[in-house]
Design an enzyme around this catalytic site. Structure first.
Site, PDB file in Angstrom:
ATOM      1  N   GLU A  78       0.839  -1.191   0.000  1.00 19.36           N
ATOM      2  CA  GLU A  78       0.000   0.000   0.000  1.00 19.36           C
ATOM      3  C   GLU A  78       0.879   1.248   0.000  1.00 19.36           C
ATOM      4  OE1 GLU A  78      -2.429   1.546  -0.734  1.00 19.36           O
ATOM      5  OE2 GLU A  78      -4.029   1.551   0.766  1.00 19.36           O
ATOM      6  N   ASP A  79       0.347   2.335  -0.515  1.00 22.73           N
ATOM      7  CA  ASP A  79       1.133   3.572  -0.547  1.00 22.73           C
ATOM      8  C   ASP A  79       1.255   4.195   0.843  1.00 22.73           C
ATOM      9  OD1 ASP A  79      -1.583   4.264  -0.480  1.00 22.73           O
ATOM     10  OD2 ASP A  79      -1.505   5.656  -2.158  1.00 22.73           O
ATOM     11  N   ASP A 107      -3.255   5.730   6.676  1.00 21.35           N
ATOM     12  CA  ASP A 107      -3.711   6.995   7.237  1.00 21.35           C
ATOM     13  C   ASP A 107      -4.618   6.668   8.433  1.00 21.35           C
ATOM     14  OD1 ASP A 107      -4.110   9.807   7.216  1.00 21.35           O
ATOM     15  OD2 ASP A 107      -5.869   9.624   5.944  1.00 21.35           O
ATOM     16  N   PHE A 139      -0.998  16.151   4.097  1.00 28.48           N
ATOM     17  CA  PHE A 139      -1.391  15.450   2.876  1.00 28.48           C
ATOM     18  C   PHE A 139      -0.241  15.525   1.886  1.00 28.48           C
ATOM     19  CE2 PHE A 139      -3.741  14.101  -0.772  1.00 28.48           C
ATOM     20  CZ  PHE A 139      -4.640  13.198  -0.219  1.00 28.48           C
ATOM     21  N   ARG A 176       0.547  12.019  -9.336  1.00 31.43           N
ATOM     22  CA  ARG A 176       1.062  10.652  -9.124  1.00 31.43           C
ATOM     23  C   ARG A 176       2.423  10.460  -9.789  1.00 31.43           C
ATOM     24  NH1 ARG A 176      -3.131   7.453  -7.057  1.00 31.43           N
ATOM     25  NH2 ARG A 176      -5.212   7.915  -7.846  1.00 31.43           N
TER      26      ARG A 176
HETATM   27  P1  IMP Z   1      -6.946   5.077   5.204  1.00 28.49           P
HETATM   28  O1  IMP Z   1      -8.023   4.090   4.923  1.00 28.49           O
HETATM   29  O2  IMP Z   1      -7.468   6.300   5.883  1.00 28.49           O
HETATM   30  O3  IMP Z   1      -5.760   4.500   5.918  1.00 28.49           O
HETATM   31  O4  IMP Z   1      -6.507   5.669   3.820  1.00 28.49           O
HETATM   32  C1  IMP Z   1      -5.619   5.079   2.988  1.00 28.49           C
HETATM   33  C2  IMP Z   1      -5.754   5.683   1.599  1.00 28.49           C
HETATM   34  O5  IMP Z   1      -6.020   7.087   1.649  1.00 28.49           O
HETATM   35  C3  IMP Z   1      -4.451   5.558   0.858  1.00 28.49           C
HETATM   36  O6  IMP Z   1      -4.415   4.383   0.122  1.00 28.49           O
HETATM   37  C4  IMP Z   1      -4.450   6.780  -0.012  1.00 28.49           C
HETATM   38  O7  IMP Z   1      -5.062   6.496  -1.255  1.00 28.49           O
HETATM   39  C5  IMP Z   1      -5.282   7.800   0.715  1.00 28.49           C
HETATM   40  N1  IMP Z   1      -4.440   8.779   1.429  1.00 28.49           N
HETATM   41  C6  IMP Z   1      -4.330   8.957   2.751  1.00 28.49           C
HETATM   42  N2  IMP Z   1      -3.469   9.930   3.053  1.00 28.49           N
HETATM   43  C7  IMP Z   1      -3.004  10.386   1.863  1.00 28.49           C
HETATM   44  C8  IMP Z   1      -2.066  11.415   1.504  1.00 28.49           C
HETATM   45  O8  IMP Z   1      -1.436  12.110   2.319  1.00 28.49           O
HETATM   46  N3  IMP Z   1      -1.859  11.574   0.174  1.00 28.49           N
HETATM   47  C9  IMP Z   1      -2.502  10.839  -0.777  1.00 28.49           C
HETATM   48  N4  IMP Z   1      -3.367   9.869  -0.486  1.00 28.49           N
HETATM   49  C10 IMP Z   1      -3.634   9.657   0.830  1.00 28.49           C
HETATM   50 MG    MG Z   2      -5.596   8.002  -3.332  1.00 26.68          MG
END
Ligand code: IMP
Ligand code: MG
Length: 177
Positions: A100-101, A104, A153, A166
């Site tokens: 995963e990238d 969050d 972000f 991206r």
């Molecule tokens: P989570 O479910 O809140 O952990 O969100 C994960 C997803 O939110 C990641 O796979 C990203 O696509 C997106 N995301 C969360 N923070 C960022 C950020 O700082 N930049 C870009 N995408 C983010």
């Molecule tokens: Mg995204």
């Protein structure tokens, strides 16, 4: 209000060095096994493509993808995780590494890892390039984490804001002005 790039947080060289370390660690830990790396689209595609080239031939490596949508096209979580594209292959009895990238709130990964476990994978681990621990809402064990970053972000190296940026080789913060 328009979004623009603010400051560079991680350079391409810092990212490359860390991705190599993660690949080496994964290679050592999965040597002699079969491993399915599951990239989470779209954000993880750049990271996955670099990471797998540092997983050496001791690991019998396969690639698959899932696409989920948890965010709209802005920078705020909708709190909903929907499978947009499922895996191509059956993962029963396979060792799975979710790639995963960024972690969050943790909602996406806790949901995905529970789905993969339900499908009776032999093991499930998580590799995330970025980790924003301050934002966590649900507990997720990140087995391989690239960098801890502050609650900002970020875009670049596969990560987007409304599908933009991206393509950037570095990771940068954005701001509204
Ligand atoms: P989570 O479910 O809140 O952990 O969100 C994960 C997803 O939110 C990641 O796979 C990203 O696509 C997106 N995301 C969360 N923070 C960022 C950020 O700082 N930049 C870009 N995408 C983010
Ligand atoms: Mg995204």
């Amino acid at each position: 209000m328009a979004l623009t790039l603010a400051e560079n947080l991680l350079s391409r060289d810092q990212i490359a060095a860390r991705v190599q370390e993660l690949g080496t660690q994964i290679s050592d830990e999965y040597a002699g096994s079969e491993l399915v790396c599951v990239g989470i689209l779209k954000g993880a595609f750049v990271f996955l493509s670099d990471l797998i080239r540092h997983i050496d031939e001791r690991v019998d490596t396969r690639i698959d993808f899932m696409a989920v949508s948890s965010y709209g096209d802005a920078t705020k979580s909708a709190g909903i995780v929907k499978i947009v594209k499922d895996l191509d292959a059956d993962i029963r009895s396979k060792h799975i590494l979710i790639v995963e990238d960024i972690v969050d709130t943790g909602l996406t990964l806790s949901y995905l890892s529970s789905i993969i476990r339900e499908r009776l994978a032999a093991s499930t681990r998580i590799c995330a390039l970025l980790d924003k621990p301050e934002r966590r809402e649900v507990d997720v064990a990140v087995d391989y984490a690239g960098f801890r970053i502050p609650d900002k972000f970020v875009v670049g190296y596969g990560l987007d804001a409304g599908e933009r940026w991206r393509n950037l080789p570095d990771i940068a913060t954005i701001e509204e002005n």
